[in-house]
Design an enzyme around this catalytic site. Structure first.
Site, PDB file in Angstrom:
ATOM      1  N   LYS A   1       4.456  10.023   0.505  1.00 10.86           N
ATOM      2  CA  LYS A   1       5.315   9.718   1.651  1.00 10.86           C
ATOM      3  C   LYS A   1       6.292   8.580   1.352  1.00 10.86           C
ATOM      4  O   LYS A   1       7.456   8.636   1.750  1.00 10.86           O
ATOM      5  CB  LYS A   1       4.423   9.351   2.832  1.00 10.86           C
ATOM      6  CG  LYS A   1       5.189   8.982   4.066  1.00 10.86           C
ATOM      7  CD  LYS A   1       4.269   8.759   5.240  1.00 10.86           C
ATOM      8  CE  LYS A   1       3.380   7.565   5.033  1.00 10.86           C
ATOM      9  NZ  LYS A   1       2.516   7.320   6.193  1.00 10.86           N
TER      10      LYS A   1
ATOM     11  N   ALA B   1      -0.393   4.498  -1.557  1.00 10.46           N
ATOM     12  CA  ALA B   1      -1.130   5.579  -2.218  1.00 10.46           C
ATOM     13  C   ALA B   1      -1.360   6.798  -1.337  1.00 10.46           C
ATOM     14  O   ALA B   1      -1.711   7.866  -1.825  1.00 10.46           O
ATOM     15  CB  ALA B   1      -2.475   5.043  -2.708  1.00 10.46           C
TER      16      ALA B   1
ATOM     17  N   ARG C   1       0.962  13.755   7.590  1.00  8.42           N
ATOM     18  CA  ARG C   1       1.781  14.091   8.767  1.00  8.42           C
ATOM     19  C   ARG C   1       3.213  14.497   8.399  1.00  8.42           C
ATOM     20  O   ARG C   1       3.963  14.947   9.249  1.00  8.42           O
ATOM     21  CB  ARG C   1       1.778  12.904   9.750  1.00  8.42           C
ATOM     22  CG  ARG C   1       0.436  12.720  10.443  1.00  8.42           C
ATOM     23  CD  ARG C   1       0.289  11.335  11.091  1.00  8.42           C
ATOM     24  NE  ARG C   1      -0.155  10.326  10.124  1.00  8.42           N
ATOM     25  CZ  ARG C   1      -0.425   9.049  10.428  1.00  8.42           C
ATOM     26  NH1 ARG C   1      -0.273   8.632  11.688  1.00  8.42           N
ATOM     27  NH2 ARG C   1      -0.823   8.199   9.503  1.00  8.42           N
TER      28      ARG C   1
ATOM     29  N   GLU D   1      -8.164   1.202  15.691  1.00 12.28           N
ATOM     30  CA  GLU D   1      -7.311   2.331  15.339  1.00 12.28           C
ATOM     31  C   GLU D   1      -7.235   3.325  16.496  1.00 12.28           C
ATOM     32  O   GLU D   1      -8.205   3.470  17.244  1.00 12.28           O
ATOM     33  CB  GLU D   1      -7.846   3.021  14.078  1.00 12.28           C
ATOM     34  CG  GLU D   1      -7.703   2.186  12.826  1.00 12.28           C
ATOM     35  CD  GLU D   1      -6.289   1.689  12.606  1.00 12.28           C
ATOM     36  OE1 GLU D   1      -5.357   2.508  12.575  1.00 12.28           O
ATOM     37  OE2 GLU D   1      -6.103   0.461  12.497  1.00 12.28           O
TER      38      GLU D   1
ATOM     39  N   ALA E   1      54.403  25.157 -21.881  1.00 10.11           N
ATOM     40  CA  ALA E   1      53.607  25.766 -20.814  1.00 10.11           C
ATOM     41  C   ALA E   1      52.971  27.054 -21.300  1.00 10.11           C
ATOM     42  O   ALA E   1      53.572  27.798 -22.065  1.00 10.11           O
ATOM     43  CB  ALA E   1      54.488  26.028 -19.602  1.00 10.11           C
TER      44      ALA E   1
ATOM     45  N   ASN F   1      36.140  22.752 -23.849  1.00 16.70           N
ATOM     46  CA  ASN F   1      35.355  21.800 -24.635  1.00 16.70           C
ATOM     47  C   ASN F   1      34.044  22.387 -25.152  1.00 16.70           C
ATOM     48  O   ASN F   1      33.308  21.722 -25.855  1.00 16.70           O
ATOM     49  CB  ASN F   1      35.033  20.563 -23.781  1.00 16.70           C
ATOM     50  CG  ASN F   1      34.279  20.933 -22.503  1.00 16.70           C
ATOM     51  OD1 ASN F   1      34.507  21.993 -21.935  1.00 16.70           O
ATOM     52  ND2 ASN F   1      33.387  20.065 -22.083  1.00 16.70           N
TER      53      ASN F   1
ATOM     54  N   ARG G   1      32.742  13.369 -12.728  1.00 14.99           N
ATOM     55  CA  ARG G   1      31.316  13.115 -12.889  1.00 14.99           C
ATOM     56  C   ARG G   1      31.031  12.351 -14.166  1.00 14.99           C
ATOM     57  O   ARG G   1      31.948  11.873 -14.829  1.00 14.99           O
ATOM     58  CB  ARG G   1      30.522  14.415 -12.778  1.00 14.99           C
ATOM     59  CG  ARG G   1      31.009  15.532 -13.675  1.00 14.99           C
ATOM     60  CD  ARG G   1      30.454  16.881 -13.210  1.00 14.99           C
ATOM     61  NE  ARG G   1      31.048  17.971 -13.941  1.00 14.99           N
ATOM     62  CZ  ARG G   1      30.495  18.538 -15.012  1.00 14.99           C
ATOM     63  NH1 ARG G   1      29.352  18.099 -15.489  1.00 14.99           N
ATOM     64  NH2 ARG G   1      31.102  19.524 -15.624  1.00 14.99           N
TER      65      ARG G   1
ATOM     66  N   ASP H   1       5.326   2.364   3.921  1.00 20.35           N
ATOM     67  CA  ASP H   1       5.985   3.291   4.857  1.00 20.35           C
ATOM     68  C   ASP H   1       6.659   2.585   6.029  1.00 20.35           C
ATOM     69  O   ASP H   1       6.947   3.200   7.039  1.00 20.35           O
ATOM     70  CB  ASP H   1       4.991   4.351   5.357  1.00 20.35           C
ATOM     71  CG  ASP H   1       3.892   3.781   6.239  1.00 20.35           C
ATOM     72  OD1 ASP H   1       3.763   2.542   6.311  1.00 20.35           O
ATOM     73  OD2 ASP H   1       3.166   4.573   6.865  1.00 20.35           O
TER      74      ASP H   1
ATOM     75  N   LEU I   1       0.845  -1.195   0.000  1.00 20.15           N
ATOM     76  CA  LEU I   1       0.000   0.000   0.000  1.00 20.15           C
ATOM     77  C   LEU I   1       0.879   1.243   0.000  1.00 20.15           C
ATOM     78  O   LEU I   1       1.675   1.449   0.903  1.00 20.15           O
ATOM     79  CB  LEU I   1      -0.892   0.001   1.244  1.00 20.15           C
ATOM     80  CG  LEU I   1      -1.737  -1.259   1.434  1.00 20.15           C
ATOM     81  CD1 LEU I   1      -2.598  -1.137   2.672  1.00 20.15           C
ATOM     82  CD2 LEU I   1      -2.602  -1.513   0.204  1.00 20.15           C
TER      83      LEU I   1
HETATM   84  C1  UD1 Z   1      -1.984   1.680   9.586  1.00 16.07           C
HETATM   85  C2  UD1 Z   1      -2.986   0.730  10.245  1.00 16.07           C
HETATM   86  C3  UD1 Z   1      -2.634   0.601  11.724  1.00 16.07           C
HETATM   87  C4  UD1 Z   1      -1.198   0.107  11.871  1.00 16.07           C
HETATM   88  C5  UD1 Z   1      -0.221   1.003  11.087  1.00 16.07           C
HETATM   89  C6  UD1 Z   1       1.132   0.331  11.039  1.00 16.07           C
HETATM   90  C7  UD1 Z   1      -5.118   0.972   9.034  1.00 16.07           C
HETATM   91  C8  UD1 Z   1      -6.466   1.547   9.047  1.00 16.07           C
HETATM   92  N1  UD1 Z   1      -4.333   1.243  10.070  1.00 16.07           N
HETATM   93  O1  UD1 Z   1      -2.144   2.966  10.217  1.00 16.07           O
HETATM   94  O2  UD1 Z   1      -3.514  -0.302  12.342  1.00 16.07           O
HETATM   95  O3  UD1 Z   1      -0.848   0.070  13.233  1.00 16.07           O
HETATM   96  O4  UD1 Z   1      -0.658   1.178   9.739  1.00 16.07           O
HETATM   97  O5  UD1 Z   1       2.105   1.147  10.468  1.00 16.07           O
HETATM   98  O6  UD1 Z   1      -4.784   0.266   8.103  1.00 16.07           O
HETATM   99  N2  UD1 Z   1      -2.569   3.985   2.085  1.00 16.07           N
HETATM  100  C9  UD1 Z   1      -3.089   3.797   0.834  1.00 16.07           C
HETATM  101  N3  UD1 Z   1      -4.329   4.274   0.545  1.00 16.07           N
HETATM  102  C10 UD1 Z   1      -5.104   4.917   1.473  1.00 16.07           C
HETATM  103  C11 UD1 Z   1      -4.560   5.093   2.761  1.00 16.07           C
HETATM  104  C12 UD1 Z   1      -3.301   4.618   3.041  1.00 16.07           C
HETATM  105  O7  UD1 Z   1      -2.452   3.217  -0.037  1.00 16.07           O
HETATM  106  O8  UD1 Z   1      -6.218   5.316   1.144  1.00 16.07           O
HETATM  107  C13 UD1 Z   1      -1.214   3.477   2.371  1.00 16.07           C
HETATM  108  C14 UD1 Z   1      -0.246   4.571   2.807  1.00 16.07           C
HETATM  109  O9  UD1 Z   1       0.467   5.093   1.701  1.00 16.07           O
HETATM  110  C15 UD1 Z   1       0.686   3.827   3.772  1.00 16.07           C
HETATM  111  C16 UD1 Z   1      -0.182   2.684   4.288  1.00 16.07           C
HETATM  112  O10 UD1 Z   1      -1.278   2.568   3.430  1.00 16.07           O
HETATM  113  O11 UD1 Z   1       1.811   3.298   3.118  1.00 16.07           O
HETATM  114  C17 UD1 Z   1      -0.651   2.916   5.714  1.00 16.07           C
HETATM  115  O12 UD1 Z   1      -1.383   4.128   5.770  1.00 16.07           O
HETATM  116  P1  UD1 Z   1      -1.211   5.137   6.969  1.00 16.07           P
HETATM  117  O13 UD1 Z   1      -2.134   6.279   6.751  1.00 16.07           O
HETATM  118  O14 UD1 Z   1       0.194   5.413   7.219  1.00 16.07           O
HETATM  119  O15 UD1 Z   1      -1.807   4.241   8.154  1.00 16.07           O
HETATM  120  P2  UD1 Z   1      -1.494   4.326   9.694  1.00 16.07           P
HETATM  121  O16 UD1 Z   1      -2.262   5.452  10.271  1.00 16.07           O
HETATM  122  O17 UD1 Z   1      -0.036   4.313   9.914  1.00 16.07           O
HETATM  123 CA    CA Z   2       1.758   4.453   8.651  1.00 11.80          CA
END
Ligand code: UD1
Ligand code: CA
Length: 468
Positions: A26, A11, A16, A158, A426, A389, A336, A106, A9
């Site tokens: 992120k 997206a 934050r 949550e 030179a 160059n 480089r 993440d 995941l």
């Molecule tokens: C999420 C979990 C939480 C867990 C934590 C662990 C849920 C509801 N909560 O919370 O229980 O303890 O991860 O790190 O799942 N993302 C999408 N699409 C969306 C929303 C999020 O792809 O619509 C992806 C984000 O890019 C991210 C991941 O899902 O990589 C988690 O989303 P994030 O918002 O960070 O969830 P947490 O609040 O950390």
């Molecule tokens: Ca997270």
């Protein structure tokens, strides 16, 4: 064995992170110049998964580029939660029998070992859903694991939806799950948005699976650090520190000396051979490959370099450069893109090289610019040489053949060739080819004017007196 798949995941916007940018998500934030998402993909890579699907959305163009070689990409145009993100992968996965590991883009600290152990545990216990958990002193922000009196996982709550008592629970959801693939996709439509965030929570699948009588289990992660999720820039720095230490420790255990690990920054894909010694303040990134017995640093910055064995390199900046063996480079060399340095050369004391070949045994010891040039073997480039160059519009290439001696302060106006064992006097501005074994001299002949120095001083004194 059942087939194994993965969904990552990636997206979410990462609110934050408090960024003004709308082009990167992120999961594209870098640690050691490598995006977070890439770490997750690297951890999944050795598991031999049949299919990997990455869900991208916010800043999705950038995220796709990171993932497209390793995985199939699906888009979640509007981000309505982690459960909604999974729905987007349905066209790629929903009909397949097997198990799917779901992780977040993440959480860059997860290891192949842990992910593999979770898959094995899930299969060995014939679970329908297995959750990776961890016990944290400070569980703030994570989903809490709610267990019944028999120790069975009942639900994930949550942070935003927790009661006071639930908030005190220290066992958290690491955001990594293995699902029976069919059962996951067949029941996604049971998710709702009735929660504090009004999102489709993937974590609600736990309650749904329980109600259906499916087998839900969990595995506690041995090293709680692995589960660290990067939600803000403080966590990004925390994760970076842990990853850096892991990489440096791994290298030291494999035979690389690192004099000061706290000031050494080495990317996750870098390879370094045994008996190479890294002095303080060295940064090595990208797909750099460094051989054995080199002395590197202090104060070096390398990106995507290939370096052989037995070189000494100090205070030097290299990017996209290939280097042979036994060279003595720096202090203060910048080389480089497109530079290829042979072996046993000496290049240092404030030189810049660009898009040039530099042959075996050649020297360029002080204050020169070598751009778009083919320098042969055993060439000596004198102090303050410039290869001009660029005419402001076009770039041209010059050639300095084997054994040539370039006098100090020569300017070569490209394109021009200095022949084998030729010499430039030179201070010459060389605009035409110099044949093999010839000397090119291109400056006015010196004239000495007797007594002129005294005359000059007298005139200066007179000027001064006149003013007073
Ligand atoms: C999420 C979990 C939480 C867990 C934590 C662990 C849920 C509801 N909560 O919370 O229980 O303890 O991860 O790190 O799942 N993302 C999408 N699409 C969306 C929303 C999020 O792809 O619509 C992806 C984000 O890019 C991210 C991941 O899902 O990589 C988690 O989303 P994030 O918002 O960070 O969830 P947490 O609040 O950390
Ligand atoms: Ca997270």
């Amino acid at each position: 064995m059942k087939e194994r798949y993965a969904i990552v995941l990636a997206a979410g916007k990462g609110t934050r992170m408090k960024s003004l940018r709308d082009d990167i998500s992120k999961v594209s934030y870098p640690i050691l110049k490598t995006p977070l998402l890439k770490y997750v993909l690297m951890a999944l890579h050795p598991l031999g998964l049949k299919k990997k699907v990455v869900v991208v959305g916010f800043g999705g163009e950038t995220s796709s580029k990171i993932a497209e070689k390793e995985a199939e990409i699906v888009w979640q145009k509007e981000q309505k939660g982690t459960g909604h993100a999974i729905m987007m992968a349905a066209p790629n996965l929903s009909n397949l029998e097997g198990n799917t590991i779901v992780c977040c883009g993440d959480t860059p600290l997860l290891t192949t070992q842990t992910l593999g152990a979770l898959l094995d545990y899930h299969e060995n216990n014939h679970n329908d859903l297995t959750i990776l958990t961890a016990v944290l002193d400070n569980p703030r922000g994570y989903g809490r694991i709610i267990v019944d009196e028999k120790g069975q996982v009942e639900a994930i709550r949550e942070q935003k939806d927790c009661s006071k008592e639930e908030e005190a629970i220290k066992t958290i959801n690491a955001g990594v799950y293995v699902f029976d693939n069919k059962k996951l996709f067949d029941n996604l439509d049971k998710l709702s948005t009735e929660n504090a965030a009004h999102e489709y929570y993937l974590t609600d699948m736990v309650g749904i699976f329980n109600r259906l009588g499916y087998k839900v289990g969990h595995l506690s992660c041995r090293d709680f650090q692995e589960t660290l999720g990067v939600n803000d820039r403080v966590q990004l720095a925390e994760a970076a520190k842990i990853i850096r230490k892991r990489i440096n420790t791994g290298l030291m255990l494999s035979g690389v000396s690192i004099e000061d690990p706290d000031s050494t920054y080495i990317g996750p894909e870098v390879e370094i051979g045994q008996d190479t010694v890294i002095a303080p303040n060295v940064h090595i990134y990208g797909t750099s490959k460094i051989g054995q017995g080199n002395e590197i640093g202090p104060d070096c910055h390398f990106e995507n370099v290939e370096i052989g064995n037995g070189n000494t390199i100090t205070h030097t900046h290299l990017s996209e450069v290939r280097i042979g063996n036994g060279n003595d480079l720096g202090p203060y060399l910048r080389a480089r893109k497109g530079v290829v340095i042979g072996s046993h050369t000496r290049i240092g004391n404030f030189n810049e090289l660009k898009n040039s070949n530099f042959g075996d045994g050649s020297k360029c010891a002080h204050l020169s610019y070598v751009g778009d040039a083919d320098v042969g073997e055993r060439v000596n480039i004198g102090c303050g040489t410039i290869i001009a160059n660029y005419d402001g519009v076009n770039k041209f290439r010059s050639k300095i053949k084997d054994g040539a001696f370039v006098g100090s302060g020569t300017i070569l106006i490209s394109p021009v060739t200095l022949g084998e064992k030729s010499l430039s006097a030179a201070g010459s501005v060389i605009t035409e080819d110099v044949p093999d074994h010839a000397m090119g001299i291109a400056r006015d002949r010196q004239v000495n004017k007797e007594g002129y120095a005294d005359l000059y001083r007298l005139q200066a004194e007179a000027k001064k007196n006149k003013k007073e």
